[in-house]
Design a protein around this motif. Structure first.
Motif, PDB file in Angstrom:
ATOM      1  N   TRP A  79    -109.306 -21.910  62.009  1.00 44.10           N
ATOM      2  CA  TRP A  79    -109.700 -22.515  63.270  1.00 44.10           C
ATOM      3  C   TRP A  79    -110.260 -23.903  62.992  1.00 44.10           C
ATOM      4  N   GLU A 122    -103.516 -20.447  71.839  1.00 43.12           N
ATOM      5  CA  GLU A 122    -104.944 -20.153  71.936  1.00 43.12           C
ATOM      6  C   GLU A 122    -105.329 -19.861  73.375  1.00 43.12           C
ATOM      7  N   THR A 128    -107.483 -24.839  72.917  1.00 41.70           N
ATOM      8  CA  THR A 128    -108.186 -24.361  74.094  1.00 41.70           C
ATOM      9  C   THR A 128    -109.540 -25.055  74.164  1.00 41.70           C
ATOM     10  N   TYR A 147    -108.908 -14.331  65.860  1.00 39.81           N
ATOM     11  CA  TYR A 147    -109.946 -14.501  66.861  1.00 39.81           C
ATOM     12  C   TYR A 147    -111.096 -15.319  66.297  1.00 39.81           C
ATOM     13  N   TYR A 176    -110.398 -26.364  70.544  1.00 39.69           N
ATOM     14  CA  TYR A 176    -110.287 -25.485  69.387  1.00 39.69           C
ATOM     15  C   TYR A 176    -108.834 -25.120  69.152  1.00 39.69           C
ATOM     16  N   TYR A 177    -108.425 -25.244  67.913  1.00 39.56           N
ATOM     17  CA  TYR A 177    -107.054 -24.991  67.513  1.00 39.56           C
ATOM     18  C   TYR A 177    -107.011 -23.917  66.440  1.00 39.56           C
ATOM     19  N   CYS A 178    -106.039 -23.058  66.533  1.00 38.83           N
ATOM     20  CA  CYS A 178    -105.757 -22.176  65.421  1.00 38.83           C
ATOM     21  C   CYS A 178    -104.523 -22.678  64.697  1.00 38.83           C
ATOM     22  N   LEU A 210    -112.496 -16.660  71.319  1.00 36.92           N
ATOM     23  CA  LEU A 210    -111.201 -17.302  71.352  1.00 36.92           C
ATOM     24  C   LEU A 210    -110.154 -16.411  70.701  1.00 36.92           C
ATOM     25  N   SER A 211    -108.969 -16.441  71.265  1.00 30.04           N
ATOM     26  CA  SER A 211    -107.858 -15.691  70.722  1.00 30.04           C
ATOM     27  C   SER A 211    -106.714 -16.636  70.396  1.00 30.04           C
ATOM     28  N   CYS A 212    -105.969 -16.277  69.399  1.00 28.23           N
ATOM     29  CA  CYS A 212    -104.795 -17.028  69.007  1.00 28.23           C
ATOM     30  C   CYS A 212    -103.705 -16.032  68.678  1.00 28.23           C
TER      31      CYS A 212
END
Length: 124
Positions: free
Chosen positions: A36, A6, A118, A80, A94-96, A20-22
């Motif tokens: 997420w 992330e 993140t 995202y 925040y977790y993916c 946010l990106s993962c």
């Protein structure tokens, strides 16, 4: 290395936005839903959003519905989370995560290959 990484967190003010990106470092994760979650220290991870394999179907926690948008780009092996109108209560890590099957899941048990997270901090 992590299977999911992330990025995009940071410190913002209430009302601001973050994206946010993962990104997968090992696998496309294009065959299963992606989710997420977020966690406040001392709390369990809570569901935030989930997106179907194709990206056509999405669902959200009531607390973020209308403010957050989950999306994915399978060609980039990425998912995202666009977060708008952020509130202090959105603060957390925040977790993916990749779903374990093709079915939607709203609990942590339904996911594998979690990212490291993140940090998102919304504060004045």
């Amino acid at each position: 290395q992590l299977e999911l990484v992330e990025s995009g967190g940071g410190l913002v003010q209430p009302g601001d936005s973050l994206r946010l990106s993962c990104v997968s470092s090992r696998r496309a994760y294009s065959v299963n839903p992606m989710g997420w979650f977020r966690r406040t220290p001392g709390e369990d991870r809570e569901f935030v959003a989930v997106i179907s394999r194709s990206g056509a179907v999405r669902d959200y926690a009531d607390s973020v519905r209308g403010r957050f948008t989950i999306s994915r780009d399978n060609a980039k092996h990425a998912v995202y989370l666009q977060m708008d109108s952020l509130k202090p209560e959105d603060t957390g890590v925040y977790y993916c995560a990749a779903g374990t099957s093709s079915d939607f899941s709203y609990t942590v048990e339904g996911y594998t290959d979690w990212g490291q997270g993140t940090q998102v901090t919304v504060s004045s």
